[in-house]
Design an enzyme around this catalytic site. Structure first.
Site, PDB file in Angstrom:
ATOM      1  N   ALA A  27       0.804  -1.216   0.000  1.00 22.21           N
ATOM      2  CA  ALA A  27       0.000   0.000   0.000  1.00 22.21           C
ATOM      3  C   ALA A  27       0.844   1.276   0.000  1.00 22.21           C
ATOM      4  O   ALA A  27       0.420   2.320  -0.507  1.00 22.21           O
ATOM      5  CB  ALA A  27      -0.931  -0.015   1.200  1.00 22.21           C
ATOM      6  N   ILE A 112      -4.659  -3.205  -4.781  1.00 22.94           N
ATOM      7  CA  ILE A 112      -5.832  -3.596  -5.565  1.00 22.94           C
ATOM      8  C   ILE A 112      -6.316  -2.414  -6.402  1.00 22.94           C
ATOM      9  O   ILE A 112      -7.430  -2.401  -6.879  1.00 22.94           O
ATOM     10  CB  ILE A 112      -6.948  -4.100  -4.611  1.00 22.94           C
ATOM     11  CG1 ILE A 112      -7.252  -3.073  -3.506  1.00 22.94           C
ATOM     12  CG2 ILE A 112      -6.535  -5.426  -3.975  1.00 22.94           C
ATOM     13  CD1 ILE A 112      -8.390  -3.467  -2.562  1.00 22.94           C
ATOM     14  N   ASP A 113      -5.452  -1.393  -6.562  1.00 19.65           N
ATOM     15  CA  ASP A 113      -5.881  -0.134  -7.174  1.00 19.65           C
ATOM     16  C   ASP A 113      -5.626  -0.028  -8.674  1.00 19.65           C
ATOM     17  O   ASP A 113      -6.040   0.952  -9.308  1.00 19.65           O
ATOM     18  CB  ASP A 113      -5.227   1.059  -6.440  1.00 19.65           C
ATOM     19  CG  ASP A 113      -3.697   0.949  -6.382  1.00 19.65           C
ATOM     20  OD1 ASP A 113      -3.085   0.356  -7.292  1.00 19.65           O
ATOM     21  OD2 ASP A 113      -3.108   1.472  -5.412  1.00 19.65           O
ATOM     22  N   HIS A 128      -3.661  -9.870  -4.535  1.00 16.74           N
ATOM     23  CA  HIS A 128      -4.901  -9.681  -3.771  1.00 16.74           C
ATOM     24  C   HIS A 128      -6.042  -9.213  -4.665  1.00 16.74           C
ATOM     25  O   HIS A 128      -7.018  -8.646  -4.185  1.00 16.74           O
ATOM     26  CB  HIS A 128      -4.678  -8.692  -2.622  1.00 16.74           C
ATOM     27  CG  HIS A 128      -3.830  -9.256  -1.518  1.00 16.74           C
ATOM     28  ND1 HIS A 128      -3.165  -8.486  -0.605  1.00 16.74           N
ATOM     29  CD2 HIS A 128      -3.549 -10.534  -1.177  1.00 16.74           C
ATOM     30  CE1 HIS A 128      -2.497  -9.272   0.238  1.00 16.74           C
ATOM     31  NE2 HIS A 128      -2.708 -10.513  -0.096  1.00 16.74           N
ATOM     32  N   THR A 198       5.475  -2.070   2.144  1.00 15.25           N
ATOM     33  CA  THR A 198       4.604  -3.084   2.738  1.00 15.25           C
ATOM     34  C   THR A 198       5.055  -3.395   4.154  1.00 15.25           C
ATOM     35  O   THR A 198       6.253  -3.504   4.409  1.00 15.25           O
ATOM     36  CB  THR A 198       4.564  -4.382   1.895  1.00 15.25           C
ATOM     37  OG1 THR A 198       3.888  -5.402   2.652  1.00 15.25           O
ATOM     38  CG2 THR A 198       5.939  -4.880   1.476  1.00 15.25           C
TER      39      THR A 198
HETATM   40  P1  NAD Z   1       0.164  -1.737   5.197  1.00 17.31           P
HETATM   41  O1  NAD Z   1      -0.774  -0.599   5.349  1.00 17.31           O
HETATM   42  O2  NAD Z   1       0.079  -2.845   6.167  1.00 17.31           O
HETATM   43  O3  NAD Z   1       1.652  -1.192   5.231  1.00 17.31           O
HETATM   44  C1  NAD Z   1       2.071  -0.110   4.441  1.00 17.31           C
HETATM   45  C2  NAD Z   1       3.557   0.064   4.661  1.00 17.31           C
HETATM   46  O4  NAD Z   1       4.021   1.026   3.742  1.00 17.31           O
HETATM   47  C3  NAD Z   1       3.912   0.537   6.061  1.00 17.31           C
HETATM   48  O5  NAD Z   1       4.954  -0.288   6.542  1.00 17.31           O
HETATM   49  C4  NAD Z   1       4.374   1.985   5.850  1.00 17.31           C
HETATM   50  O6  NAD Z   1       5.435   2.320   6.715  1.00 17.31           O
HETATM   51  C5  NAD Z   1       4.829   1.970   4.432  1.00 17.31           C
HETATM   52  N1  NAD Z   1       4.676   3.239   3.723  1.00 17.31           N
HETATM   53  C6  NAD Z   1       3.528   3.945   3.562  1.00 17.31           C
HETATM   54  N2  NAD Z   1       3.742   5.012   2.768  1.00 17.31           N
HETATM   55  C7  NAD Z   1       5.074   4.995   2.444  1.00 17.31           C
HETATM   56  C8  NAD Z   1       5.907   5.837   1.681  1.00 17.31           C
HETATM   57  N3  NAD Z   1       5.417   6.913   1.046  1.00 17.31           N
HETATM   58  N4  NAD Z   1       7.221   5.538   1.588  1.00 17.31           N
HETATM   59  C9  NAD Z   1       7.734   4.442   2.210  1.00 17.31           C
HETATM   60  N5  NAD Z   1       6.981   3.607   2.947  1.00 17.31           N
HETATM   61  C10 NAD Z   1       5.660   3.855   3.044  1.00 17.31           C
HETATM   62  O7  NAD Z   1       0.022  -2.262   3.676  1.00 17.31           O
HETATM   63  P2  NAD Z   1       0.380  -3.679   3.043  1.00 17.31           P
HETATM   64  O8  NAD Z   1       1.580  -4.268   3.664  1.00 17.31           O
HETATM   65  O9  NAD Z   1       0.314  -3.479   1.572  1.00 17.31           O
HETATM   66  O10 NAD Z   1      -0.822  -4.648   3.460  1.00 17.31           O
HETATM   67  C11 NAD Z   1      -2.141  -4.194   3.509  1.00 17.31           C
HETATM   68  C12 NAD Z   1      -3.152  -4.849   2.577  1.00 17.31           C
HETATM   69  O11 NAD Z   1      -4.014  -3.806   2.253  1.00 17.31           O
HETATM   70  C13 NAD Z   1      -2.649  -5.345   1.267  1.00 17.31           C
HETATM   71  O12 NAD Z   1      -3.136  -6.600   1.125  1.00 17.31           O
HETATM   72  C14 NAD Z   1      -3.317  -4.474   0.202  1.00 17.31           C
HETATM   73  O13 NAD Z   1      -4.089  -5.290  -0.664  1.00 17.31           O
HETATM   74  C15 NAD Z   1      -4.327  -3.669   0.909  1.00 17.31           C
HETATM   75  N6  NAD Z   1      -4.323  -2.221   0.583  1.00 17.31           N
HETATM   76  C16 NAD Z   1      -4.236  -1.819  -0.711  1.00 17.31           C
HETATM   77  C17 NAD Z   1      -4.236  -0.482  -1.012  1.00 17.31           C
HETATM   78  C18 NAD Z   1      -4.114  -0.079  -2.453  1.00 17.31           C
HETATM   79  O14 NAD Z   1      -4.518  -0.851  -3.330  1.00 17.31           O
HETATM   80  N7  NAD Z   1      -3.548   1.101  -2.747  1.00 17.31           N
HETATM   81  C19 NAD Z   1      -4.313   0.482  -0.003  1.00 17.31           C
HETATM   82  C20 NAD Z   1      -4.426   0.034   1.325  1.00 17.31           C
HETATM   83  C21 NAD Z   1      -4.415  -1.327   1.604  1.00 17.31           C
END
Ligand code: NAD
Length: 254
Positions: A27, A112-113, A128, A198
């Site tokens: 994310a 998932i975007d 996902h 992540t």
């Molecule tokens: P998470 O929210 O658990 O972790 C996000 C990680 O990214 C964190 O460790 C954070 O420190 C880091 N982070 C955030 N912004 C950052 C940046 N600009 N630079 C560096 N690091 C950054 O997300 P995850 O591990 O992907 O797991 C969450 C689940 O949620 C996934 O399965 C995903 O499918 C879903 N999700 C997807 C979206 C999307 O599609 N954009 C958004 C939110 C969650």
């Protein structure tokens, strides 16, 4: 030279020396585009919304919620998951360019975007699923990406009247087999793996990075995510993704 400059230099050297890079992202790749992640302090799990205060985010994105309380599921989903007007950022574009230059073989994303494809990436394993695809839970026909966002209540299949659902992996559901097979195969063949944005909290997705046996592992995150790295060959950059990729882009442009 600052520590970040040195780390970006090293990463740039690894990228230039590699032939089969795989980018494994979460994310954090899309936060700069304006999509909140889940677990950061501004993430979805820390947003207070009175309409959903009796529910946990895990429940609202679970198979149980979809089946037991579909009205609640779709209200939350429409409100939080509609990213159709959102644009890719420097990280998505840089990765698409690396693929065009035949440096990168695949993006493996938990997101998932659909933003990697929007930026021009072609080999993207969405482990996902994607909000850009929907199907009927009964007759399995696909319907348009906008179908859920442009309908009200529980969306119904125009062919059989069954419930239309997003093609995303909800909590309690298995991962899409084809995407997983492609992702694992790409990671096994990679010579450089970049794990970025992540928290590695979501399994089994997070376990796929242990299929990597190539030369360089790079972890990029605002926070330490606890992966043990070999200081000789690997690299941890604690920083902001957009900043790192803007610096890489500037280097690539000379
Ligand atoms: P998470 O929210 O658990 O972790 C996000 C990680 O990214 C964190 O460790 C954070 O420190 C880091 N982070 C955030 N912004 C950052 C940046 N600009 N630079 C560096 N690091 C950054 O997300 P995850 O591990 O992907 O797991 C969450 C689940 O949620 C996934 O399965 C995903 O499918 C879903 N999700 C997807 C979206 C999307 O599609 N954009 C958004 C939110 C969650």
């Amino acid at each position: 030279m600052t520590e970040l400059e040195q780390q970006v230099d090293r990463l740039y050297g690894m990228i230039e020396g590699a032939k089969r890079i795989v980018f494994f992202g979460g994310a954090g790749v899309s936060t700069e585009s304006g999509i909140p992640d889940f677990r950061s302090k501004d993430g979805l799990y820390n947003q207070h919304d009175v309409r959903f205060e009796n529910y946990t985010p895990e429940y609202l994105l679970s198979h149980t919620c979809l089946v037991r309380e579909p009205e609640v599921f779709f209200e939350f989903y429409r409100q939080k998951m509609d990213t159709r007007t959102i644009e890719p950022n420097i990280t998505h574009f840089f990765l698409a360019e690396l693929e065009r230059r035949k440096k990168l073989t695949a993006v493996v994303t938990q997101n998932i975007d659909g933003l990697h494809q929007k930026a021009g990436s072609r080999t993207v394993y969405e482990i996902h699923g994607s909000t850009q695809q929907n199907y009927c839970a009964s007759c399995k026909r696909n319907v348009s990406p906008a179908f859920i966002f442009e309908s009200e209540g529980v969306p119904k299949c125009p062919h059989c009247g069954g419930m239309i659902r997003p093609d995303v992996t909800l909590y309690e559901e298995g991962l899409p087999a084809e995407a997983v097979a492609g992702a694992v195969d790409a990671i096994r063949r990679a010579d450089c793996l970049i794990v970025a944005g992540t928290s590695l909290h979501v399994y089994p997705a997070a376990s796929f990075i242990y299929e990597f046996h190539g030369k360089h592992r790079v972890v990029l995150n605002r926070e330490d995510v606890g992966i043990r790295l070999d200081p000789e060959n690997d690299l941890f950059i604690q920083g902001d993704m957009g900043e790192v990729f803007r610096r890489l882009q500037a280097k690539a442009e000379g």
